[in-house]
Design an enzyme around this catalytic site. Sequence first.
Site, PDB file in Angstrom:
ATOM      1  N   ASN A 140      31.590  40.772  40.338  1.00 14.98           N
ATOM      2  CA  ASN A 140      30.901  41.503  38.772  1.00 14.98           C
ATOM      3  C   ASN A 140      30.405  40.038  38.470  1.00 14.98           C
ATOM      4  O   ASN A 140      29.052  40.290  37.851  1.00 14.98           O
ATOM      5  CB  ASN A 140      32.028  41.704  38.617  1.00 14.98           C
ATOM      6  CG  ASN A 140      32.933  42.643  39.381  1.00 14.98           C
ATOM      7  OD1 ASN A 140      32.454  44.012  40.117  1.00 14.98           O
ATOM      8  ND2 ASN A 140      34.128  43.179  38.843  1.00 14.98           N
ATOM      9  N   ASP A 141      30.797  39.038  38.077  1.00 16.06           N
ATOM     10  CA  ASP A 141      30.430  37.956  37.293  1.00 16.06           C
ATOM     11  C   ASP A 141      28.867  37.563  38.266  1.00 16.06           C
ATOM     12  O   ASP A 141      27.822  37.397  37.160  1.00 16.06           O
ATOM     13  CB  ASP A 141      31.164  37.059  37.082  1.00 16.06           C
ATOM     14  CG  ASP A 141      32.372  37.605  36.013  1.00 16.06           C
ATOM     15  OD1 ASP A 141      31.463  37.786  35.014  1.00 16.06           O
ATOM     16  OD2 ASP A 141      33.294  36.657  35.665  1.00 16.06           O
TER      17      ASP A 141
ATOM     18  N   ARG B 148      44.504  32.756  41.150  1.00 20.93           N
ATOM     19  CA  ARG B 148      43.730  32.720  40.164  1.00 20.93           C
ATOM     20  C   ARG B 148      44.569  31.784  39.064  1.00 20.93           C
ATOM     21  O   ARG B 148      44.763  32.434  38.495  1.00 20.93           O
ATOM     22  CB  ARG B 148      42.778  33.654  40.345  1.00 20.93           C
ATOM     23  CG  ARG B 148      41.789  32.923  39.088  1.00 20.93           C
ATOM     24  CD  ARG B 148      40.951  34.375  39.015  1.00 20.93           C
ATOM     25  NE  ARG B 148      41.231  35.406  38.175  1.00 20.93           N
ATOM     26  CZ  ARG B 148      40.335  36.048  37.722  1.00 20.93           C
ATOM     27  NH1 ARG B 148      39.242  36.306  38.047  1.00 20.93           N
ATOM     28  NH2 ARG B 148      40.756  37.263  36.952  1.00 20.93           N
TER      29      ARG B 148
ATOM     30  N   ARG C  81      45.461  37.904  39.371  1.00 23.82           N
ATOM     31  CA  ARG C  81      44.809  37.660  37.486  1.00 23.82           C
ATOM     32  C   ARG C  81      46.279  37.206  37.111  1.00 23.82           C
ATOM     33  O   ARG C  81      47.068  38.182  36.364  1.00 23.82           O
ATOM     34  CB  ARG C  81      43.996  38.369  37.273  1.00 23.82           C
ATOM     35  CG  ARG C  81      43.215  39.558  38.052  1.00 23.82           C
ATOM     36  CD  ARG C  81      42.708  40.347  37.652  1.00 23.82           C
ATOM     37  NE  ARG C  81      41.648  40.584  38.265  1.00 23.82           N
ATOM     38  CZ  ARG C  81      41.603  41.980  38.500  1.00 23.82           C
ATOM     39  NH1 ARG C  81      42.474  42.263  38.904  1.00 23.82           N
ATOM     40  NH2 ARG C  81      40.260  42.413  39.698  1.00 23.82           N
TER      41      ARG C  81
ATOM     42  N   ARG D 166      27.130  42.971  31.995  1.00 21.42           N
ATOM     43  CA  ARG D 166      28.410  43.760  32.252  1.00 21.42           C
ATOM     44  C   ARG D 166      29.165  44.643  31.268  1.00 21.42           C
ATOM     45  O   ARG D 166      29.359  45.489  32.763  1.00 21.42           O
ATOM     46  CB  ARG D 166      29.200  43.010  33.767  1.00 21.42           C
ATOM     47  CG  ARG D 166      30.333  41.954  32.940  1.00 21.42           C
ATOM     48  CD  ARG D 166      30.662  40.779  34.137  1.00 21.42           C
ATOM     49  NE  ARG D 166      32.114  42.054  34.080  1.00 21.42           N
ATOM     50  CZ  ARG D 166      32.972  41.367  34.876  1.00 21.42           C
ATOM     51  NH1 ARG D 166      33.211  40.041  34.480  1.00 21.42           N
ATOM     52  NH2 ARG D 166      34.094  41.951  35.324  1.00 21.42           N
TER      53      ARG D 166
ATOM     54  N   GLU E 213      30.960  32.823  41.596  1.00 29.96           N
ATOM     55  CA  GLU E 213      31.191  33.496  40.362  1.00 29.96           C
ATOM     56  C   GLU E 213      28.890  33.391  39.773  1.00 29.96           C
ATOM     57  O   GLU E 213      28.593  34.071  39.084  1.00 29.96           O
ATOM     58  CB  GLU E 213      32.125  34.010  38.685  1.00 29.96           C
ATOM     59  CG  GLU E 213      33.202  33.899  39.621  1.00 29.96           C
ATOM     60  CD  GLU E 213      34.208  33.685  38.284  1.00 29.96           C
ATOM     61  OE1 GLU E 213      34.732  34.811  38.131  1.00 29.96           O
ATOM     62  OE2 GLU E 213      35.048  32.739  38.841  1.00 29.96           O
TER      63      GLU E 213
ATOM     64  N   CYS F 266      35.614  39.283  45.767  1.00 29.66           N
ATOM     65  CA  CYS F 266      36.997  40.422  45.283  1.00 29.66           C
ATOM     66  C   CYS F 266      36.378  41.129  44.482  1.00 29.66           C
ATOM     67  O   CYS F 266      37.364  41.400  43.306  1.00 29.66           O
ATOM     68  CB  CYS F 266      38.119  39.009  44.998  1.00 29.66           C
ATOM     69  SG  CYS F 266      37.758  37.393  44.241  1.00 29.66           S
TER      70      CYS F 266
ATOM     71  N   HIS G 102      50.782  65.661  27.310  1.00 30.22           N
ATOM     72  CA  HIS G 102      51.729  64.744  28.619  1.00 30.22           C
ATOM     73  C   HIS G 102      52.723  64.587  29.477  1.00 30.22           C
ATOM     74  O   HIS G 102      52.249  64.669  30.792  1.00 30.22           O
ATOM     75  CB  HIS G 102      53.040  64.710  27.455  1.00 30.22           C
ATOM     76  CG  HIS G 102      52.714  62.954  25.950  1.00 30.22           C
ATOM     77  ND1 HIS G 102      53.724  63.333  25.284  1.00 30.22           N
ATOM     78  CD2 HIS G 102      51.520  62.365  25.482  1.00 30.22           C
ATOM     79  CE1 HIS G 102      53.214  61.834  23.841  1.00 30.22           C
ATOM     80  NE2 HIS G 102      52.395  61.737  24.366  1.00 30.22           N
TER      81      HIS G 102
END
Length: 850
Positions: free
Chosen positions: A733-734, A616, A580, A744, A710, A781, A473
Amino acid sequence: MGEFRVTEPPQATDDETIAAPLAGVVFPLRDVPDPVFADGLVGDGCAIDPLVGELRAPCDGTVVQLARTAHALTLKTDSGSELLMHIGVETVQLQGEGFAAHVAQGARVRAGQLLIAFDLDALASRAKSLLTVVAVANGEQRDIAAREVADYLPVDSGAPLLRLSARATAAPMSGPTAAAEIVEAAAVVRQSGGLHARPAARVRQALAPFTARVQLRAGERQADARSVVALMGLGLREDDAVKVRGEGGDAAAAVAAVVAALETRIAGEVHATSSAGTMASGGGLLAPDVIGGVSAAPGIAIGTLVRWAAERFEVPQRGESPARETDKLDRAFGDVSAAIIAATVAARARQRTAEADIFDAHLALLNDPQIVAAARTRIAAGDSAAAAWQTAIDQQCQLLAELEHSLIAERVNDLRDLERRMLRALGVGSQSGPALPDAAVVLADDLTPSEFSTLDAARLKGLCLIRGGVTSHVAIIARAQGVPVLVGLGDAAATCADGATVIVDADRGRFEFAPDGERLAAVRAELASRQRRQSELQARAQEAALTRDGTRIEVAANITDRRGAQAAYAAGADAIGLLRTEILFLDRDAAPDADAQRASYEVILDAMHERPVIIRTLDVGGDKPVGYLPFPHEPNPALGLRGVRIVELHHDVFEQQLRALLALRRPQQCRIMLPMVTEVAEIIAVRERLTALAAEMGIDALPPLGAMIEVPAAALLAEQLAAHVDFLSIGTNDLTQYVLAMDRGHAGLAPRLDGLHPAVLRLIAQTVEGASRHGVWVGVCGALASDPDAVAVLVGLGVSELSVDAPSVARVKARVRELDLPACRDAVRELLALDSAAAVRRAAKAKWPA
């Protein structure tokens, strides 16, 4: 062949608690770098990053499967659960090296019994990942009712991990009739390492569309092809022959699917080999004045060594009276609780989630009824509040210590931390830490979070622990505060002289306790260079990002909540390029209504102080399920109902979100963005609904509406889409996974899943070109926007907005300021003609060196 029989598995009964089979840090299955585990094909559960090389029985049961390489084991509990425990990823390739089984298949074991010992250090250097999967393999009978440990928190071996409950199952299918189709075929196992967990899961997955009963037979052994455990129990090796037999109306297709699964090598796997030559070369022997350690927090520092000695508390044994001592205890509880809560709030405000989770755990321990009751009992017997609390903690620590071979150090450390906090609140011991020189490196055997908090943060430059671990920790808290930390230095560090000038090089795992002048000068120069660069970047973070020819590129931030917005604004983000909204819909029993959503969006808009925010709309489905929003089962969720497509199923939820966005106080600060758009009709339908709702709500002006690019279809239709939107934002990414037909989440393909692939870049270019014909701007993005090699490429392609994580804003702005737009445009034409992502990346590095 003998008679074909199908034996129905016994039905699981009773609820049960499953303990952690090893000690470490809990991770969600989605973090396991193997899609078979990450997608739950072998069953639901979690993963543990181990801190010791011992796998122990999580409950009483019978070993029904033990891999010949001893890297995996399945335990059938007395209640009928089948628990698959798989140590690391792709460890079957090690052919048993580093593993030692302490039980045999068929053995009856007791909870806590050692099952498998493994060499943690050796595996760490050779395995793809040490994340150890704990999954319920017979999920058709058992549900995970609850997870007892949150993701990314430590767990001790033997501590509660999962709570299982029996699942109501349909009545078994009736036996086959004489008219049932029976099909048999031969196959050869082509999977590297044989029919272990991952290939077995793929066989089961191949059978999902069929109803036929299928069995695999190897000699006298047979297994239900729908049971991962039974398949692994066959012990089939690579190139072993096996017979596949199916019975039912679609038996021919089912058998063919199983044969194909058995005989198709999984992409990215290699043939098993011996360990010769596989060890990575090290950096050579350490110098005599250097001690090797493990980096728990990156960075490098020079400072004066300060030895930390654990404080000894002089505790009065007898109290004034039970009433007075109880009052003291209650007041101390209040003070410590308030301090922990304040620390939690402060950590969350600074987005230090891991640190806040630690303090939450401490608060829960502080209020543990067993500890509190034990303390009150001691007070009633005449002990002082301090002695009573100390005894209660001692008793709890002793109970943990009696758990054979448990990794209880972190839990004991937490309890000792609470002991010291409470003793100080009761007036026993020092209220402050040691005085530190201007630049200090603290060396301790170990340290608790509360002890760490007493150190002067302005003077602390580094932390070294003789014991400890990367997930301790105090290491997590120090990492969040940017303090370099080395752990596991060993007893050799205990002889280092107090007051010496030392170097903590946590980037390379080196503690240098007697550096010479030349080495000190080199490190100081490196530190100065790092500091200058960071100061330069931060000093200009709030300025616009203008290329050398004066073109403004908007650098925005991707966020999920208000704290993210605050961090983005402070970091200099010109806007929010992607909010998001899924987080509002998670961890709830029902979708939030329009008022609740509006309130959440308002605080984010306020945090950005008039700067625009792209919100979005809900992007769930696919790999982001929400429990109260049912979706049909999909064999390939990435290609199914997700993004804007959910309107077809849950139009009421989508409409509530639109109402919330229209009701914002400053709707023009908001930009609405639709995910997973593939055709113009989807945009027209949403715009029509927005217009109708606005009229109903008495709203005159609509917020700007945009679409995400996308999928290849959207990029190819960018010109048509742009005629109906105000902006486009590319989710690289997509887009990359769909263009390259590479999942991915596929660990074996990760190195090739590169957004700088010329095919992806050509679609980005086509998107920008199509949008420009309608005067529509285009942003990015996805992760490519913050890639240092990609910034110049994207700017050259005509992208006018880059949305990145908040810490990257200043760096990306600085990168943009180094560029000349016309030169970037000319260079990009050459890059589009290259034949691979690697070629593009090499050319980009050469043209725009970082």
